[in-house]
Design a protein around this motif. Sequence first.
Motif, short mmCIF file in Angstrom:
data_model
loop_
_atom_site.label_atom_id
_atom_site.label_comp_id
_atom_site.label_asym_id
_atom_site.label_seq_id
_atom_site.Cartn_x
_atom_site.Cartn_y
_atom_site.Cartn_z
N GLN A 1 9.93 3.04 3.48
CA GLN A 1 9.38 1.68 3.36
C GLN A 1 8.92 1.22 4.74
O GLN A 1 9.63 1.40 5.72
N ILE A 2 7.75 0.60 4.77
CA ILE A 2 7.26 -0.01 6.01
C ILE A 2 7.38 -1.52 5.85
O ILE A 2 6.83 -2.10 4.91
N TRP A 3 8.13 -2.13 6.74
CA TRP A 3 8.33 -3.58 6.75
C TRP A 3 7.54 -4.19 7.89
O TRP A 3 7.35 -3.58 8.95
N TYR A 4 7.07 -5.42 7.66
CA TYR A 4 6.53 -6.24 8.75
C TYR A 4 7.23 -7.58 8.67
O TYR A 4 7.03 -8.34 7.71
N GLY A 5 8.06 -7.86 9.65
CA GLY A 5 8.90 -9.04 9.58
C GLY A 5 9.90 -8.88 8.45
O GLY A 5 10.59 -7.86 8.34
N ASP A 6 9.96 -9.87 7.57
CA ASP A 6 10.93 -9.83 6.46
C ASP A 6 10.29 -9.39 5.15
O ASP A 6 10.82 -9.64 4.08
N LYS A 7 9.14 -8.70 5.23
CA LYS A 7 8.39 -8.34 4.02
C LYS A 7 8.07 -6.86 4.01
O LYS A 7 7.64 -6.28 5.01
N ILE A 8 8.28 -6.21 2.86
CA ILE A 8 7.84 -4.83 2.67
C ILE A 8 6.33 -4.85 2.46
O ILE A 8 5.82 -5.52 1.57
N ILE A 9 5.62 -4.08 3.29
CA ILE A 9 4.16 -4.07 3.16
C ILE A 9 3.64 -2.76 2.60
O ILE A 9 2.51 -2.69 2.10
N GLY A 10 4.43 -1.68 2.69
CA GLY A 10 3.93 -0.41 2.20
C GLY A 10 5.01 0.64 2.08
O GLY A 10 6.17 0.44 2.47
N HIS A 11 4.62 1.78 1.53
CA HIS A 11 5.51 2.92 1.36
C HIS A 11 4.77 4.17 1.84
O HIS A 11 3.54 4.25 1.75
N LEU B 1 9.31 1.93 -6.74
CA LEU B 1 7.94 1.55 -6.44
C LEU B 1 7.37 0.61 -7.49
O LEU B 1 6.17 0.39 -7.54
N GLU B 2 8.21 0.07 -8.36
CA GLU B 2 7.73 -0.77 -9.46
C GLU B 2 7.36 -2.16 -8.94
O GLU B 2 8.03 -3.14 -9.19
N VAL B 3 6.30 -2.18 -8.19
CA VAL B 3 5.75 -3.43 -7.66
C VAL B 3 4.24 -3.29 -7.74
O VAL B 3 3.71 -2.24 -8.09
N ASP B 4 3.54 -4.35 -7.40
CA ASP B 4 2.08 -4.28 -7.41
C ASP B 4 1.59 -3.51 -6.17
O ASP B 4 1.66 -4.01 -5.06
N ILE B 5 1.14 -2.29 -6.40
CA ILE B 5 0.58 -1.47 -5.34
C ILE B 5 -0.94 -1.60 -5.38
O ILE B 5 -1.55 -1.48 -6.44
N GLY B 6 -1.52 -1.86 -4.23
CA GLY B 6 -2.97 -1.95 -4.16
C GLY B 6 -3.59 -0.58 -3.95
O GLY B 6 -3.74 0.20 -4.87
N TYR B 7 -3.90 -0.26 -2.71
CA TYR B 7 -4.57 0.99 -2.39
C TYR B 7 -3.57 2.06 -1.96
O TYR B 7 -2.57 1.78 -1.28
N THR B 8 -3.86 3.30 -2.35
CA THR B 8 -3.19 4.48 -1.82
C THR B 8 -4.16 5.17 -0.87
O THR B 8 -5.31 5.41 -1.23
N PHE C 1 0.84 -1.19 0.00
CA PHE C 1 0.00 0.00 0.00
C PHE C 1 0.88 1.24 0.00
O PHE C 1 2.09 1.18 0.22
N ILE C 2 0.25 2.39 -0.27
CA ILE C 2 0.90 3.69 -0.18
C ILE C 2 0.16 4.52 0.86
O ILE C 2 -1.06 4.64 0.82
N LEU C 3 0.90 5.08 1.80
CA LEU C 3 0.36 6.09 2.70
C LEU C 3 0.82 7.44 2.15
O LEU C 3 2.02 7.71 2.07
N LEU C 4 -0.14 8.25 1.75
CA LEU C 4 0.18 9.52 1.10
C LEU C 4 -0.15 10.68 2.03
O LEU C 4 -1.20 10.70 2.67
N THR C 5 0.79 11.61 2.13
CA THR C 5 0.56 12.82 2.90
C THR C 5 0.87 14.03 2.04
O THR C 5 1.44 13.90 0.95
N ARG C 6 0.50 15.19 2.51
CA ARG C 6 0.67 16.39 1.68
C ARG C 6 2.14 16.81 1.62
O ARG C 6 2.68 17.08 0.58
N ASN C 7 2.79 16.86 2.76
CA ASN C 7 4.16 17.36 2.84
C ASN C 7 5.14 16.26 3.21
O ASN C 7 4.84 15.42 4.07
N LYS C 8 6.31 16.29 2.58
CA LYS C 8 7.34 15.31 2.89
C LYS C 8 7.69 15.31 4.37
O LYS C 8 8.00 14.27 4.95
#
Length: 207
Positions: free
Chosen positions: A108-118, A135-142, A65-72
């Motif tokens: 990148q947000i990891w859970y265990g040994d897996k990247i789950i989101g950005h 980010l060239e992976v299968d992204i589901g929801y932003t 997934f992507i967590l999107l915010t307005r400002n870096k």
Amino acid sequence: MAIEDKIFQELKSDVYYDGEKLLRLKDEEGEDPNIYFSLSARSFGKTTWFYNFLMLRSLYLDERFILLTRNKLDINGVCQNFVNSYFMFDVDVSNFKVVNLADGVVKQIWYGDKIIGHCLGLTSSNKLKTISKLLEVDIGYTFFDEFIVEKGSFYLNNEVYKLQSILQSIYRNKPYNVICAANLVSSICPIFSQMRNKNNYDITDLR
């Protein structure tokens, strides 16, 4: 039972907002929408429900997934808010890890040994064009939380175009799903007011 049905079933709660009805809606042509808007009073449980939804999809479907915010500058807080969120199912918080990419433009947000989101910000839209391969992976929801600003805060110049640029970098002309959540306030959001350009084309259309 289909995986998506199982996810919605696990998120049934009398305490928090339930986004199932919203995410099952169709558009006027009977198709799945690309953008969903979730608006309610403050402390209604929107963020908690959607964080749980994204987490379950990553665990069951190996979907990022992507967590999107307005400002870096806000992405550290958004990441920590996710990691420290209340989860309705068994999650070991000690398994979370946050890693900087491209000098902190993306986290990148990891859970265990897996990247789950950005996590990333609209203000990084130009930089993301050059590092989009990260980010060239299968992204589901932003998930764009608090997309309507509070009193005393400001929208970005050309905010909708920055959103469009971000979506192009993330999905690279693939189908996309964006959930925008916010409290009900009187501020006029450009995502509503500028959704169409001078030729009346939907400028969030990536085709």
